[in-house]
Design an enzyme around this catalytic site. Sequence first.
Site, PDB file in Angstrom:
ATOM      1  N   HIS A 280       0.889  -1.066  -0.072  1.00  0.00           N
ATOM      2  CA  HIS A 280      -0.087  -0.067  -0.098  1.00  0.00           C
ATOM      3  C   HIS A 280       0.946   1.222  -0.112  1.00  0.00           C
ATOM      4  O   HIS A 280       1.898   1.185   0.553  1.00  0.00           O
ATOM      5  CB  HIS A 280      -0.793   0.098   1.187  1.00  0.00           C
ATOM      6  CG  HIS A 280      -1.894  -1.103   1.333  1.00  0.00           C
ATOM      7  ND1 HIS A 280      -3.208  -1.168   0.629  1.00  0.00           N
ATOM      8  CD2 HIS A 280      -1.988  -2.328   1.737  1.00  0.00           C
ATOM      9  CE1 HIS A 280      -3.877  -2.148   0.808  1.00  0.00           C
ATOM     10  NE2 HIS A 280      -2.928  -3.010   1.557  1.00  0.00           N
TER      11      HIS A 280
ATOM     12  N   LYS B 231      28.442 -11.997   0.421  1.00  0.00           N
ATOM     13  CA  LYS B 231      29.651 -12.489  -0.262  1.00  0.00           C
ATOM     14  C   LYS B 231      29.081 -12.440  -1.616  1.00  0.00           C
ATOM     15  O   LYS B 231      28.122 -12.469  -2.093  1.00  0.00           O
ATOM     16  CB  LYS B 231      30.336 -13.661   0.304  1.00  0.00           C
ATOM     17  CG  LYS B 231      29.411 -14.849   0.065  1.00  0.00           C
ATOM     18  CD  LYS B 231      30.209 -15.910   0.599  1.00  0.00           C
ATOM     19  CE  LYS B 231      29.821 -17.367   0.364  1.00  0.00           C
ATOM     20  NZ  LYS B 231      30.447 -18.473   0.642  1.00  0.00           N
TER      21      LYS B 231
ATOM     22  N   THR C  55      14.728  -5.786   0.737  1.00  0.00           N
ATOM     23  CA  THR C  55      14.008  -4.398   0.703  1.00  0.00           C
ATOM     24  C   THR C  55      14.498  -3.629  -0.391  1.00  0.00           C
ATOM     25  O   THR C  55      14.042  -2.672  -0.777  1.00  0.00           O
ATOM     26  CB  THR C  55      13.953  -3.706   2.104  1.00  0.00           C
ATOM     27  OG1 THR C  55      15.577  -3.413   2.133  1.00  0.00           O
ATOM     28  CG2 THR C  55      13.455  -4.247   3.010  1.00  0.00           C
ATOM     29  N   LYS C  56      15.679  -4.029  -1.039  1.00  0.00           N
ATOM     30  CA  LYS C  56      16.382  -3.765  -2.257  1.00  0.00           C
ATOM     31  C   LYS C  56      16.695  -4.562  -3.093  1.00  0.00           C
ATOM     32  O   LYS C  56      16.723  -5.979  -3.038  1.00  0.00           O
ATOM     33  CB  LYS C  56      17.615  -3.003  -1.632  1.00  0.00           C
ATOM     34  CG  LYS C  56      17.507  -1.808  -0.765  1.00  0.00           C
ATOM     35  CD  LYS C  56      18.621  -1.060  -0.515  1.00  0.00           C
ATOM     36  CE  LYS C  56      18.441  -0.023   0.535  1.00  0.00           C
ATOM     37  NZ  LYS C  56      19.843   0.642   0.994  1.00  0.00           N
TER      38      LYS C  56
END
Length: 182
Positions: free
Chosen positions: A112, A177, A159-160
């Site tokens: 959302h 790594k 989150t990335k």
Amino acid sequence: MTELDISANRSAEKWSFRAKVGRLLWGLARPFFALSPRPLWGWRRLLLRLFGAKIGKHVHIFPSVRVTIPWHLTVGDYAAIGDRSIIYALGLVEIGARATISQGAHICAGSHDYNDPSMKLLKTPITIGADAWICADAFVGPGRTIGDKAVVAARAVVTKDVAERTVVGGNPAVLVKERDLT
């Protein structure tokens, strides 16, 4: 400070009539998927294909996997989706060839807009590259891309975007790594 407008969120038209009917029918068909014996890989592939999923050859999807909207799902050849995984496919979810989604992983292609007082629904795509591995209980958030041959460690929270041939872990997931596939 602006208050949240929950009534605007609940009254918003999030799905077309066709999508609502499809979701209803998938809900009715879901027991035939979930109650199928484990070795019936082909049966579950067939059911998902009947509901518009693009499923490659020799894909293993376990009966306890929860797929929210099958017609938003694409899975490449020889990929596997393990026990109790959640494919929350509000947006498109693409899983590459030979990728592994381990048990309990959560692939979340929906969220959302928290900056909008009506908390507008977002249907953001997720791409998981070929030969990638999403380990047990990991979470891949909306709009993320996991590169080819990347590994998301157990219980990591992505989150990335994750670059190809990297191993990430933790909450939030960070580079651990490079993945050495010789």
